[in-house]
Design a protein around this motif. Structure first.
Motif, short mmCIF file in Angstrom:
data_model
loop_
_atom_site.label_atom_id
_atom_site.label_comp_id
_atom_site.label_asym_id
_atom_site.label_seq_id
_atom_site.Cartn_x
_atom_site.Cartn_y
_atom_site.Cartn_z
N THR A 269 5.29 6.66 -3.28
CA THR A 269 5.27 5.82 -2.31
C THR A 269 4.11 4.67 -2.37
OG1 THR A 269 6.37 7.34 -1.13
CG2 THR A 269 5.63 5.33 0.13
N SER A 270 2.88 4.95 -2.86
CA SER A 270 1.82 4.11 -2.63
C SER A 270 1.90 3.08 -3.57
CB SER A 270 0.44 4.95 -2.58
OG SER A 270 0.32 5.43 -4.12
N ILE A 271 2.59 3.36 -4.87
CA ILE A 271 2.73 2.57 -6.01
C ILE A 271 3.70 1.45 -5.57
CG2 ILE A 271 3.51 2.34 -8.42
CD1 ILE A 271 1.99 5.13 -8.73
N VAL A 272 4.76 2.08 -4.92
CA VAL A 272 5.75 0.97 -4.53
C VAL A 272 5.27 -0.08 -3.64
CG1 VAL A 272 8.16 0.78 -3.57
CG2 VAL A 272 7.76 2.70 -5.22
N ARG A 273 4.39 0.72 -2.57
CA ARG A 273 3.98 -0.46 -1.68
C ARG A 273 2.88 -1.36 -2.46
NH1 ARG A 273 2.93 4.13 1.52
NH2 ARG A 273 0.90 4.14 0.99
N GLU A 274 2.24 -0.88 -3.25
CA GLU A 274 1.16 -1.62 -3.86
C GLU A 274 2.08 -3.00 -4.63
OE1 GLU A 274 -2.58 -3.28 -5.46
OE2 GLU A 274 -1.89 -1.71 -3.76
N ALA A 275 3.21 -2.58 -5.40
CA ALA A 275 4.11 -3.63 -6.02
C ALA A 275 4.59 -4.51 -5.05
CB ALA A 275 5.09 -3.13 -6.65
N GLU A 276 5.09 -4.10 -3.76
CA GLU A 276 5.52 -4.96 -2.78
C GLU A 276 4.50 -6.03 -2.17
OE1 GLU A 276 7.08 -2.03 -0.12
OE2 GLU A 276 9.04 -1.81 -1.15
N LYS A 277 3.20 -5.27 -1.89
CA LYS A 277 2.08 -6.29 -1.59
C LYS A 277 1.90 -7.10 -2.41
CE LYS A 277 -2.08 -4.48 -1.11
NZ LYS A 277 -3.26 -3.33 -0.95
#
Length: 698
Positions: free
Chosen positions: A433-441
């Motif tokens: 989830t943290s990687i997905v959030r980083e990509a979205e950011k």
């Protein structure tokens, strides 16, 4: 079963008798009393009037479970105590008349007899009925003693015993009511009605009639009547009643809110998601009350002991009354009097209340501070803990990992991060989830990347097909299996990041490593202080994590735990808890109540974190910390140890004072005065000692 609340229930013997009476009512198939919570559960058809008739022997007042508490007059004005005042006045007048007349004169004797009849009427009725059934409880013992005193001409002492016993019972009633207040007050937290919008109309509705889907309108300064989701507005809510948190929490659209919390600032519209009987507050009250019905080991011991103790006292009193006159030609009246005094001193009041009142008080105190202890057995076990294991993620840390470093090897960062996010988007793991959030950011479009044959590799990572090639995203351990060895320069980079307390994830194929992603989880502000407090209490603290050893060591040293166990899969945590129990016997596991369920179940006590609104955690944990506040843990241990200490003091004191009084029989010094003071004094002292648990603070 339908539940009813009972007012005036002050002794366990009365509770048992009331339960028997209710079972005999027409239409009732079964009944079960909860003495600690002052509730009775009835299976069958009955009415409040019939239940009050069944409890008429103790003037019990019954109300339906959700009905508000019947207001009673102040303690000193209560009907049960008026007869005590009249009796006490008659005794004082009779004492005064003794100075004008002789001890045996009819006038003071009549005064004493009137005091006995007025103050002891209900006592005699119970005692005679019990005696006819050979049921030797405290009412039976007192009845025999008072009648015996009158036959021996000791009218003054008999009257004094009646008054002191009545005072003792009144104080017992008062103290049990006081102990239950902390739970009763929970019922008053949420309002009985709410301002609701339904079908375009706004009206005030009682909580029982509010339906799921209704919209509550909550103004500043009002309490929420129901659980729900905010649909409009922003405000800060004081959740102290539910979670024990002293700092108000900001709530806005889509946030969950709870009945009993106070809206401090803005206007909120809340969509109701639960019926009144299913709200978090209702569950808390239910769990706390059920906890009081669970007998602690010490209470089970006391109940078993008291069952044999009372008949033994009757036999001892009988032997004291007849053996000296029969075998040693001693004076009958003197030794019958001593036997009667033994009956009085042998009343098991103090012993019987020594444990339940302490448990009721402690569980009620904890509930008001946002800690649910689900039974006396868990209360006692918490006080005996030798080791506590903590799940790292979400317990010692905030559980919201964020990407801190990205290192690429021969590829573009944006493309590789997009591919990793596309693969990890199929996983619910916090690191994914943290990687997905980083990509979205970073506004990286990864949704268009085609991912096929996604597969989770338990405890190690995931794999999937992208652009007709199999890619892996996971831990260094996974790539050591795939590649046999990791290239030295990459391995050095991994170890460097790990020594900084970061978790490293790798993206690559079966042949090459293309990118490292370092993720860190922020430590809770309270973790260090809580671990230090627990270590000072002599408790071994252990951190359990699936992270690698280097990352675990860094975080473990920061928080100060006694020992660290890393690279653990769920099964590994379970096995470690079993080993820890073998070493320390009494062990707690602190987790989220869901992911760590096997380890929580294997521990002596499972402690769930942040349980407000989480049904699974409320149901599975032995102790639930309603807020995400680890500071509640040292408080719970202190409360449990204090409760254990007070229970032991109560049992020891109540038995010691009776033994001491019984020893006075040997020289013939035991009098009815001393006997009743010993009994009343012991009851009063164990009660007051138990109420000290209300003062245990965080």
């Amino acid at each position: 079963m339908k539940a009813y609340r009972v007012q005036g229930l002050s002794c366990s013997n009365c509770a048992a008798k009331f339960e028997r009476n209710v079972k005999e009512l027409p239409g009732v198939q079964d009944a079960k009393i909860n003495f600690g919570a002052a509730k009775i559960y009835v299976n069958g058809d009955t009415t409040v009037e019939d239940l009050e008739k069944a409890g008429a022997f103790e003037n019990l007042k019954i109300r339906e479970e959700r009905e508000k508490k019947i207001e009673r007059p102040p303690f000193w004005k209560q009907k049960e105590n008026i007869s005590v005042y009249i009796s006490a006045l008659l005794v004082l007048l009779s004492w005064g008349l003794r100075t004008q007349y002789s001890e045996e004169h009819i006038i003071p004797t009549v005064g004493y007899a009137a005091a006995i009849l007025i103050g002891g009427y209900s006592l005699f009725i119970k005692g005679v009925k019990n005696l006819s059934r050979l049921n030797f409880d405290m009412n039976t013992l007192m009845t025999i003693a008072i009648i015996g005193a009158a036959i021996l001409g000791e009218w003054g002492e008999g009257a004094t015993v009646v008054i002191l016993f009545a005072i003792s019972e009144a104080l017992e009633r008062y103290s049990m009511d006081k102990a239950r207040q902390s739970i009763e007050s929970l019922m008053d937290i949420a309002p009985d009605e709410a301002f609701v919008r339904r079908n375009g109309k706004e009206l005030v509705i009682r909580v029982e009639d509010i339906q799921i889907g209704d919209t509550m309108i909550v103004k500043p300064g009002q309490k929420l009547a129901m659980d729900g989701i905010v649909t409009k507005g922003i405000s800060t809510l004081n959740q102290a009643a539910i979670t024990g948190e002293s700092i108000p929490v900001t709530k806005t659209v889509e946030d969950e809110v709870f009945a009993g919390t106070l809206n401090e600032e803005g206007l909120l519209e809340v969509k109701v998601t639960k019926r009144v009987e299913d709200t978090t507050l209702s569950k808390i009250i239910h769990l706390v009350e059920e906890a009081q019905a669970e007998r602690a080991p010490s209470q089970a011991f006391v109940d078993k002991f008291a069952k044999h103790y009372t008949p033994a006292i009757v036999i001892i009193a009988l032997l004291i009354a007849i053996i000296p006159p029969l075998l040693f030609s001693a004076d009958w009246s003197e030794w019958v009097y001593e036997g009667l005094a033994v009956l009085v001193v042998g009343c098991p009041c103090a012993l019987v209340v020594s444990t339940p009142i302490a448990i009721v008080t402690a569980i009620g105190n904890a509930a008001r501070k946002g800690v649910l202890i689900k039974g006396g057995i868990h209360l006692e076990e918490a006080g005996a803990l030798k080791a506590i294991a903590f799940d790292k993620t979400g317990t010692l840390t905030k559980g919201i990992p964020t990407v801190t470093n990205i290192v690429t090897f021969g590829g573009k960062e944006v493309e590789l991060l997009a591919m990793t996010a596309a693969i990890e988007n199929g996983s619910k793991h916090p690191l994914a989830t943290s990687i997905v959030r980083e990509a979205e950011k970073k506004d990286i479009n990864f949704g268009s990347i085609q991912v096929d044959n996604f597969q989770s590799i338990t405890g190690k990572g995931v794999k999937a097909v992208v652009n007709n090639e199999i890619y892996y995203a996971g831990s260094p351990a996974l790539f050591k299996e795939l590649h046999q060895t990791i290239e030295k320069r990459i391995d050095i980079q991994i170890k460097k990041l790990q020594t900084e307390g970061k978790t490293v994830m790798i993206l690559g194929t079966a042949n090459e490593i293309q990118m490292l992603i370092a993720v860190a989880d922020e430590i809770r502000e309270s973790s260090k202080e809580v671990i230090r407090s627990l270590n000072n209490l002599g408790i071994n603290t252990v951190m359990l994590t699936g992270d690698n050893q280097e990352t675990a060591n860094t975080i473990g040293k920061q928080v100060g735990v006694t020992s660290i166990e890393a690279n653990l899969l769920p099964e590994g945590k379970l096995n470690f808890i079993k080993r820890l129990r073998n070493a320390h016997n009494s062990v707690a596991m602190v987790g989220d109540g869901v992911n760590d369920a096997p380890a929580l179940a294997a521990s002596t006590i499972g402690v769930a974190m942040g349980s407000a609104g989480t049904d699974t955690a409320l149901e599975t944990a032995d102790i639930a910390l309603m807020s995400d506040d680890l500071n509640k843990l040292p408080y719970t241990i202190n409360l449990s140890r204090k409760a254990l200490q007070i229970i032991k003091q109560n049992i020891t004191f109540s038995l010691a004072i009776k033994l001491l009084a019984l020893l006075l029989v040997v020289p013939g010094w035991l009098t009815l005065w001393i006997a009743i003071f010993a009994d009343m004094g012991a009851t009063l002292l164990v009660t007051l000692n138990s109420l000290r648990l209300l003062r245990v603070k965080e």
